[in-house]
Design a protein around this motif. Structure first.
Motif, PDB file in Angstrom:
ATOM      1  N   ASN A 379     -18.030 -51.794   0.040  1.00  0.00           N
ATOM      2  CA  ASN A 379     -18.374 -52.994  -0.666  1.00  0.00           C
ATOM      3  C   ASN A 379     -19.032 -54.293  -0.554  1.00  0.00           C
ATOM      4  OD1 ASN A 379     -16.094 -51.431  -2.298  1.00  0.00           O
ATOM      5  ND2 ASN A 379     -14.849 -52.762  -1.233  1.00  0.00           N
ATOM      6  N   ALA A 380     -19.285 -54.076   0.903  1.00  0.00           N
ATOM      7  CA  ALA A 380     -20.820 -55.163   1.241  1.00  0.00           C
ATOM      8  C   ALA A 380     -21.922 -54.872   0.710  1.00  0.00           C
ATOM      9  CB  ALA A 380     -20.525 -55.806   2.800  1.00  0.00           C
ATOM     10  N   GLU A 383     -22.370 -55.398  -3.590  1.00  0.00           N
ATOM     11  CA  GLU A 383     -22.305 -56.962  -3.349  1.00  0.00           C
ATOM     12  C   GLU A 383     -23.351 -57.568  -3.466  1.00  0.00           C
ATOM     13  OE1 GLU A 383     -19.989 -60.873  -2.496  1.00  0.00           O
ATOM     14  OE2 GLU A 383     -19.720 -59.648  -1.496  1.00  0.00           O
ATOM     15  N   ASN A 386     -26.613 -56.350  -5.953  1.00  0.00           N
ATOM     16  CA  ASN A 386     -25.759 -56.559  -7.355  1.00  0.00           C
ATOM     17  C   ASN A 386     -25.177 -55.231  -8.201  1.00  0.00           C
ATOM     18  OD1 ASN A 386     -27.363 -59.326  -6.861  1.00  0.00           O
ATOM     19  ND2 ASN A 386     -29.427 -58.039  -6.909  1.00  0.00           N
ATOM     20  N   GLY A 387     -24.883 -54.751  -6.904  1.00  0.00           N
ATOM     21  CA  GLY A 387     -23.372 -54.093  -7.881  1.00  0.00           C
ATOM     22  C   GLY A 387     -23.586 -53.005  -7.749  1.00  0.00           C
ATOM     23  N   GLU A 458     -12.717 -50.342  -9.244  1.00  0.00           N
ATOM     24  CA  GLU A 458     -13.808 -50.827  -9.037  1.00  0.00           C
ATOM     25  C   GLU A 458     -14.908 -49.795  -9.033  1.00  0.00           C
ATOM     26  OE1 GLU A 458     -12.830 -53.027  -5.243  1.00  0.00           O
ATOM     27  OE2 GLU A 458     -13.435 -50.785  -5.174  1.00  0.00           O
TER      28      GLU A 458
END
Length: 691
Positions: A379-380, A383, A386-387, A458
């Motif tokens: 997840n980091a 982020e 940019n996705g 997600e």
């Protein structure tokens, strides 16, 4: 035919020339290795001071190699030397049988010259340089010679060479001589026992040659007994499957957490992230326990801190681990090295797939902290990217490209410039999607319903972003990657084929992607190329830009089977089966060149690893795709939608481990050839068959 012979058992492997020798200065990396250290660098056999001529060399059994040699003369006759070797219990066993085929008695001196340089694997391969230790004086006593080295890491490493025949004499040069008097047709046998010794482990004690071989063969028999049995009327498929299963046993290793596989021989005989995970994924229909050992092994080395020297980050799954002198002295970052973008999502995806096959929630419970840390890392990374999950080399001595195509020139724009990092690979986004989707039932069944809901959400958000950013309408396929500006890298490659396994593409694009990979510019006739012949950078003899990798095709096959693209899957299977007939012992190598099948044979790649774990596992991917077999333990269902490729009319798979039971099925082609009859021979899983 490979230009070497290699055997392996546990963490010990032995690489020689086709005559069984290792000669000083041969520059081929021959040696006896463990812990990424060469414990024997010379082993040459002589008869009366001369090297005998090679008659034959055999390595058809993964665990034993044999060599027949002879010293002849102008007379009618010869002295034959038959060398047989295997590894068991940390010891190399070599039996040398000399036979006199002259019509009269002969005095013969048999000798073997030994030496050890204790070089780190990276030094042998000229991959690194560094400060090293020093050799110590050899010691000899009755029927034993010991070579010794004190490393720069203050570790003493030894090689103990012992033998069972009387009359042998060890000389200061490292040569051991045996004077013999042989009557006509008389035989003499000398057996050597060669053991690498480190301060960490007790010195192993040799068994007799016959007892050691018996125990080794018994372990292989147990491996087969614990694995799915497969029969077919295609001798080519049956041979490839048996070869793969045998090689996978050879390549297993237990470093304390259960069986996993090393990547391949001779240079990658250590646990890996990506390679071991993909091999375990392939192995699910045959032996799901390999996934368990692989996941535990990798969890034990999960990243704990931010360390640019090793490309380490908290929660990250390693790329590979090494154990040699350069690592133990801090001169190399492979202790382990974490420079891979795909091991972490593949780790999570394998947990999800293992649960689908076995229904074993206890492993997920044990690995829950590792799963949560891996999700935090992913997840980091999403982020920061940019996705999208992207990589950038941090370690000075690490890899510039960190997907499975990790050569420096593998990510190239259509106008010829290399993509600049951070680079977001298409297949990696698919692995992330698959990881999150497959963990939804895992966490739900563990009572973590909010986390399960979040992962589902997600995953679908990632799907939408991906479809908008990666699709190339003009090529009717996905781009290999996005560069640092999030521009498409518009090469047509095999990478997006892995997306079919993940389930990410929407149905229309999945169908278009599958068809695009089977066009003539991508499909060589022997397999799907890594790059289209029309893309900038294509070169059939390249490592990643036009070659054919069996495991890459295997990953694509899992997706073709899952999505029901049977015609395309059959074409890929038929091509690789045809290719396999041209390789020694029908062993698919790591890769081969991407020349068109019109040549009449696949062109070997010059420095390929063979045997190689995920190549060996490719035939198991064939099996799963042909059966259309996709269990879903949470739903207590088994999807089964078989087909058979051209040239195969019968297939039987017995005792496929699913859930707490087994499934056995047979598939036959009907008289018209257009449809298939499926017979369930056994189903003790309690699951419902669908499809």
């Amino acid at each position: 035919m490979m230009d070497y012979r290699v055997i392996k058992e546990g963490d010990l492997f032995f690489l020689t020339g086709l005559n069984g020798d290792m000669a000083p200065g041969d520059d081929q990396g021959h040696g006896l290795y463990t812990k990424d250290t060469r414990f024997l660098s010379r082993m040459e056999a002589f008869i009366d001071g001369e090297r005998p001529s090679l008659l034959s060399s055999a390595g058809d059994k993964s665990y034993i190699a044999s060599f027949r040699l002879m010293k002849d003369s102008k007379d009618e006759g010869a002295i034959e030397l038959h060398r047989e070797r295997f590894i068991y219990g940390g010891i190399l066993y070599e039996r040398c049988t000399l036979t006199n085929y002259f019509i009269d008695a002969r005095n013969v001196e048999f000798s073997v010259a030994f030496d050890a340089d204790f070089q780190d694997m990276f030094l042998v391969r000229k991959y690194r340089t560094g400060d090293v230790g020093r050799m110590e004086e050899a010691s000899a006593k009755d029927r034993e010679l010991t070579l010794s080295y004190m490393g720069a890491d203050s570790q003493r490493r030894k090689t103990r060479i012992s033998w069972d025949a009387e009359g042998g004499k060890a000389h200061g040069s490292g040569t051991i001589t045996f004077p013999m008097f042989l009557k006509p047709k008389e035989q003499r046998v000398v057996t050597f026992f060669i053991a690498p010794i480190t301060e960490e482990h007790a010195e192993p004690e040799p068994l007799s040659y016959d007892e050691g071989l018996r125990k080794l063969e018994a372990s292989y028999a147990q491996w087969y007994a614990n694995s799915t049995r497969v029969k077919s009327d295609s001798a080519v498929f049956s041979g490839l499957f048996e070869r793969g299963l045998q090689d996978l046993r050879m390549l297993t290793l237990d470093v304390g957490f259960g069986d996993t596989t090393v990547a391949g021989l001779p240079w990658f005989a250590v646990p890996f992230g990506r390679d071991s995970l993909i091999t375990a994924l392939f192995m699910l229909p045959v032996n799901p326990q390999l996934a368990k050992g692989t996941l535990k092994t990798l969890a034990s080395n999960q990243g704990e801190k931010t360390d640019p020297w090793r490309d380490e980050q908290p929660g990250k799954i390693m790329h590979e681990i090494r154990y040699g002198e350069l690592v133990t002295t801090g001169q190399s970052p492979f202790s382990p090295y974490y420079g891979t973008i795909d091991s972490t999502p593949l780790f999570l995806a394998l947990i999800g797939e293992y649960y689908r096959w076995t229904g074993d929630l206890s492993l997920a419970g044990e690995l829950k902290p590792n799963m949560l840390r891996a999700l935090d890392y992913i997840n980091a990374a999403l982020e920061a990217g940019n996705g999208f999950m992207a990589y950038k080399q941090e370690a000075e001595k690490g890899f510039p490209n960190q997907g499975w195509k990790d050569s420096a020139n593998s990510i190239i724009h259509e106008h010829g410039e290399y993509a600049e990092s951070p680079i977001a690979l298409s297949e990696v986004q698919g692995y992330v999607y698959q990881a999150k989707k497959s963990l939804v039932p895992v966490f739900a069944d563990m009572g973590e319903h909010e986390l399960a809901r979040k992962l589902e959400e997600e995953a679908e958000e990632l799907r939408a972003r991906f479809e908008a950013a990666f699709w190339m309408e003009d090529q009717q396929c996905y781009a290999i990657a996005l560069d640092k500006e999030q521009r498409q890298v518009r090469s047509v490659t095999s990478n997006p084929g892995h997306l079919l396994m993940s389930g990410l593409p929407e149905a229309g694009r999945a169908a278009a992607q599958s068809k695009r990979m089977l066009k003539d510019d991508m499909f060589s006739g022997y397999g799907i190329r890594t790059m289209s012949t029309g893309s900038t950078g294509y070169y059939p003899m390249s490592y990643h830009n036009g070659s054919v990798w069996p495991h890459d095709n295997g990953m694509i096959l899992l997706g073709l089977g899952k999505q029901g693209f049977k015609e395309e899957a059959g074409k890929v299977i038929s091509g690789l089966l045809k290719a396999s007939e041209h390789f020694e012992y029908q062993r698919l190598p790591e890769l081969f060149c991407g020349n068109d099948a019109g040549l009449g044979y696949p062109v070997p790649y010059p420095t390929t690893c063979s045997p190689q774990a995920w190549a060996a596992g490719t035939s198991i991917a064939f099996l799963q795709a042909m059966l259309g077999l996709y269990p879903d333990a949470p739903k207590k269902e088994i999807a089964l939608s078989p087909f058979l490729p051209e040239g195969m009319n019968e297939l039987k798979a017995e005792r496929i481990a699913i859930g707490n039971g087994h499934l056995s099925v047979s598939v036959t082609r009907d008289a018209g050839g257009a449809s298939f009859n499926v017979k369930v021979l056994e189903n003790t899983t309690g699951y419902t068959l669908v499809g």
